[in-house]
Design an enzyme around this catalytic site. Structure first.
Site, PDB file in Angstrom:
ATOM      1  CB  ALA A 121      -0.777  -0.015   1.219  1.00  0.00           C
ATOM      2  CE  LYS A 122       5.333   5.136  -0.228  1.00  0.00           C
ATOM      3  NZ  LYS A 122       6.327   4.437   0.361  1.00  0.00           N
ATOM      4  N   GLY A 123       0.617   5.723   0.754  1.00  0.00           N
ATOM      5  CA  GLY A 123      -0.480   7.063   1.071  1.00  0.00           C
ATOM      6  C   GLY A 123       0.106   8.147   0.921  1.00  0.00           C
TER       7      GLY A 123
END
Ligand code: NAD
Length: 458
Positions: free
Chosen positions: A140-142
């Site tokens: 994931a990444k944000g």
């Protein structure tokens, strides 16, 4: 928000330029232009390597479509009132790419150039990275498109808390666990944990990279840089580099770059050139990495360090050295500058620092590259250790963390290196192949994929 695995890059949240729709508020941060970026986007870089490995593994198109797109993409509005008295609207993103191997895991970036394309690329990279390091996570990444350097501390806190309020529904210690990335740090993680705790009760395992006083792990802050240096030690003989006295150039002097430089210094390497977002410096007699770290962590730009001469970012890239460590943003080594590089070994601390065209040029020049997808995995490995400690409410010593980190990084290196020799492919293709196989194996065992056409790692 889309729950579908097939959302195309230009769907719903993306602007007409193929990038995420940008914050329209009239703040200075929007005007910032970063020079010397690549001819391709971060997403195109990651997709290129994925496709190359998937072709070699003969993965069918339909299975490939599941693996190359995100599971879930969330874009949120972050309205924050700033010191000018106006409300500024930032855009926040959380992309969960693939969760076959475990909870989603990946950093949160605060940077004016953050957009959906970049976050999507970095989320995908995390899927392959956690698989290659063999830690039980998905990818994931944000990010938020704000410039923390132009905001006051209280304003950054407001952005962090508001972002958590908007995305907490898709997070959780067994669902998705954020960590620091560019522009965020242990303090940011403390705010995120606190905000999550207001809704769910004290939950230290909701984020990693926290301060030690809030159940952070010893060794986490240094772990990405330390992992880069473990990889440097493994790759040195293959690249015919003698570490004692080796000249090192570091692009980007934040968390990853400064730790890599300081720990490489302990092996006898000599730091001769360094850059940050505001420029670059060089001193062939050596730059003291600890003194430079003290100087830059007091808020001073690297080019103002007096014990070295100022050079341009292009000159930094062309500096003759044994080892070059990219530790800034993606796409800074590209088709137009790769041929100028003058090193034997590149250990990619940054994510996607090298475009595919640059990678080919470097291969022709005989430069040995340890790719991002394994080289900078030290951060997520130590994050995994922090999460394990949080779930047990039991703390390991720094020695234990570093020792276990070394074991995992060395195993990843030798597994990828063996595969690279066995298949006669570059390290990057070997690494992606292993990552893809492991994700496919997990997806098939869970029953997400029932397709016997896909290769097995088991
Ligand atoms: P950071 O914000 O601490 O430091 C980034 C550094 O890069 C700063 O010194 C900044 O001034 C510099 N920089 C920005 N633009 C630049 C440019 N055009 N030229 C030269 N320098 C420039 O960030 P970080 O956590 O050290 O992350 C650096 C890279 O490592 C990123 O690509 C990140 O995704 C990757 N990474 C970080 C971690 C982690 O644990 N922090 C883990 C894996 C990968």
């Amino acid at each position: 928000m889309s729950d579908e695995a097939t959302a195309p890059p230009d769907a719903e949240t993306a602007g007409s330029d193929g990038h995420g729709s940008r914050d329209q508020s009239p703040r200075e941060a929007n005007k910032e232009e970063t020079p010397q970026r690549a001819e391709v986007s971060n997403f195109e870089i990651v997709d290129h390597w994925f496709t190359l490995a998937a072709d070699r593994l003969e993965i069918p198109e339909d299975v490939r479509a599941v693996l190359s797109s995100s599971y879930r993409e969330v874009q949120v509005q972050i309205p924050v009132s700033l010191k000018d008295g106006k409300t500024h609207v930032f855009s926040g993103y959380r992309v969960q790419h693939n969760g076959a191997r475990g909870p989603y895991k990946g950093g949160i970036r605060f940077h004016p150039e953050v957009d959906l394309d970049e976050v999507r690329a970095l989320a995908s990279l995390m899927t392959w990275k956690t698989a290659i390091a063999n830690v039980p996570y998905g990818g994931a990444k944000g990010g938020v498109n704000c410039n923390p350097n132009e905001l006051e501390r209280g304003e950054v806190e407001k952005v962090a808390r508001s972002f958590m309020d908007k995305i907490e529904k898709v997070l959780g210690p067994t669902r998705d666990i954020p960590a620091p990335d560019v522009g965020t740090n242990a303090q940011t993680m403390a705010w995120l944990m606190d905000e999550y705790g207001k809704l769910h009760g004290h939950t230290p395992a909701i984020v990693t990279g926290k301060p030690i006083a809030l159940e952070g792990s010893y060794g986490r802050e240094a772990a990405t840089g330390r992992g880069v240096v473990y990889m440097l030690e493994e790759a040195a003989s293959r690249a015919k580099v003698k570490l004692n006295g080796a000249r090192i150039v570091v692009q980007g002097y934040g968390n990853v770059g400064s730790w890599a430089a300081r720990l490489a210094g302990e092996l006898g390497c000599k730091l001769i050139a360094v850059s940050d977002a505001s420029g670059a410096i060089r001193n062939d007699d050596g730059i003291d990495p600890d003194a430079l770290h003290t100087f830059s962590s007091e808020g001073n730009p690297v080019p103002e360090y007096e014990e070295a001469e100022k050079i341009s970012p292009d000159e930094l890239l062309a500096t003759e050295c044994e080892v070059f460590i990219p530790a800034a943003l993606g796409g800074l080594i590209h088709e137009a500058n790769a041929d100028d590089m003058n090193c034997k070994l590149i250990v990619e601390g940054a994510n996607s620092p090298t475009t595919p065209a640059a990678d080919m040029i470097l291969a022709e020049k005989g430069v040995f590259v340890v790719p991002d997808v394994m080289a900078n995995a030290g951060g997520v490995v130590a994050s995994y250790f922090e999460w394990v400690q949080n779930l047990q409410h039991f703390r390991w010593t720094e020695e234990e963390v570093n020792e276990r980190l070394g074991d995992i990084m060395r195993t990843a290196y030798s597994t990828v290196s063996d595969r690279s020799e066995q298949d006669d492919v570059p390290m990057r293709v070997a690494a992606y192949s292993i990552g893809i196989e492991r994700v496919l194996e997990a997806a098939r065992l869970r029953g997400y994929l029932t397709d016997e056409r896909v290769p097995s790692n088991g």
